[in-house]
Design an enzyme around this catalytic site. Structure first.
Site: not given
Ligand code: UD1
Ligand code: UDP
Length: 364
Positions: A203
């Site tokens: 992601h």
């Molecule tokens: C965010 C965090 C990242 C973290 C991740 C955990 C930042 C900059 N990034 O990344 O550090 O590892 O969360 O999962 O804070 N979207 C949906 N549904 C949602 C949320 C997002 O469809 O509920 C889609 C949208 O198209 C959005 C894109 O995902 O534009 C990115 O979402 P965003 O919250 O900006 O970043 P993540 O990639 O989720």
């Molecule tokens: N996780 C989850 N379901 C999923 C994928 C990840 O519950 O389908 C959990 C995972 O066990 C971990 C957390 O989400 O605790 C990690 O989140 P993510 O990778 O989105 O974010 P990051 O840790 O990179 O910020």
């Protein structure tokens, strides 16, 4: 009163043990949810499964937009709440997301509110990652920095942060994995799944910005699966799903599924043969659950996992992922979890309470 800021899946998971402890100890708290994650399978399923009390949540519903706008909207909402609620003594933020940065920016100029950073001191030294910028900014404006390991404490000291603000507490992800609901689910499901699959999650911005990078990751996974007689299970982040829909891949080898709830995901992780991921939290969980891991990124803020040998940091190029997967699969698993015993929330709460009761002046 303590105000906890969260907004994303990993924040809900990693703050759940502290929230449970606050409930148990009957300590006054509330949760400001920024709304950064809002899709049911990135948000609600976690709030529900981990029993985060609904009546404690204020949801700002900011949603997805560009970084600066998202951070600003969150900070405006949080500041408004804090200014109108004189009971708040401290704000707790976790990690390095836009939600955590917004919580910090909103709190620092409000007198008599402490800013507490959990999972402080992580460094990837890669300023191309928005998370690296955020974690540095948060650390440098926090009143209390609660670090997972000695490595993270040392980074903070090197950057000139005062020693008495920093404490090593371990990582609350160990608390989460040791919690009753997770342990009983693991016991119930262990060995129910055949250990014949690779678990994949992707992601990060660096892997989802350019379709060619995802293409290389996918073709490497197919190669590993064919070579090791495995199939891949890919719980997919919505943003990666959009990108993957433009690519061709072998759907028999790679099974794309919706993002999973926490218990289902941990069971899938515990039973897999290898995990390939760019996640931060999964690096810790794989290491704690003793699962070999390939981190597909150029840098990591979790060097402890590399040092103990459970994780190989692998930049995305055609043969790297395949080659490193073969190496890690041959390794004997005897590494020790570097993230503590599962009492990070307890330790953190003790330190937080002591700081508030001493009613210390802000350090800056
Ligand atoms: C965010 C965090 C990242 C973290 C991740 C955990 C930042 C900059 N990034 O990344 O550090 O590892 O969360 O999962 O804070 N979207 C949906 N549904 C949602 C949320 C997002 O469809 O509920 C889609 C949208 O198209 C959005 C894109 O995902 O534009 C990115 O979402 P965003 O919250 O900006 O970043 P993540 O990639 O989720
Ligand atoms: N996780 C989850 N379901 C999923 C994928 C990840 O519950 O389908 C959990 C995972 O066990 C971990 C957390 O989400 O605790 C990690 O989140 P993510 O990778 O989105 O974010 P990051 O840790 O990179 O910020």
């Amino acid at each position: 009163m303590l105000s906890i800021i969260l907004g994303t899946r990993p924040e809900i998971i990693k703050l759940y043990p502290l929230i449970s402890l606050l409930k148990k100890e009957k300590i006054n708290f509330n949760i400001i949810h920024t709304g950064q994650h809002y899709s049911n399978n990135l948000n609600n399923i976690f709030l529900k499964q981990l029993r985060i009390p609904k009546n404690k949540i204020i949801n700002l519903k900011v949603g997805s937009t560009h970084h600066a706008r998202q951070i600003s909207l969150m900070a405006i909402g949080i500041e408004k709440y804090l200014k109108n609620n004189k009971k708040v003594k401290a704000v707790i933020v976790y990690g390095d997301t836009n939600s955590a940065l917004a919580g910090s920016l909103a709190s620092i100029n409000i007198k008599n509110i402490y800013l507490i950073h959990l999972e402080a001191g992580l460094r990837s030294f890669d300023k191309n990652m928005p998370e690296e910028i955020s974690r540095r900014l948060i650390d440098h404006c926090s009143d209390l920095l609660l670090c997972p390991t000695k490595t993270s404490k040392d980074y903070l000291l090197k950057e000139g942060i005062k020693k008495d603000k920093i404490h090593i507490v371990g990582n609350t992800i160990v608390d989460a994995l040791k919690s009753k609901i997770v342990q009983s689910s693991i016991k119930k499901n262990f060995n129910k799944l055949k250990k014949n699959y690779l678990l994949l999650t992707i992601h990060r911005e660096e892997n989802t910005f350019d379709p060619n990078k995802l293409k290389i990751i996918i073709s490497s996974i197919q190669k590993i699966c064919k070579n090791q007689k495995l199939h891949a299970i890919f719980p997919i982040h919505p943003k990666t799903k959009k990108l993957l829909s433009r690519l061709k891949y072998d759907q028999k080898l790679i099974r794309v599924i919706q993002p999973l709830n926490y218990l289902s995901f941990i069971n899938l992780l515990k039973n897999c043969k290898i995990v390939v991921s760019d996640s931060g939290g999964i690096q810790e969980e794989a290491c704690i659950l003793k699962i070999p891991l390939i981190t597909v990124r150029n840098s990591t803020e979790r060097p402890e996992t590399i040092k103990i040998g459970c994780n190989i940091l692998t930049s995305v190029s055609s043969n790297n992922i395949y080659k490193n997967a073969k190496i890690i699969l041959k390794k004997k698993i005897y590494w020790k979890n570097p993230y503590g015993k599962g009492d990070a929330s307890k330790k953190s709460l003790k330190i937080i309470q002591k700081m508030i009761h001493k009613n210390e002046k802000k350090y800056y």
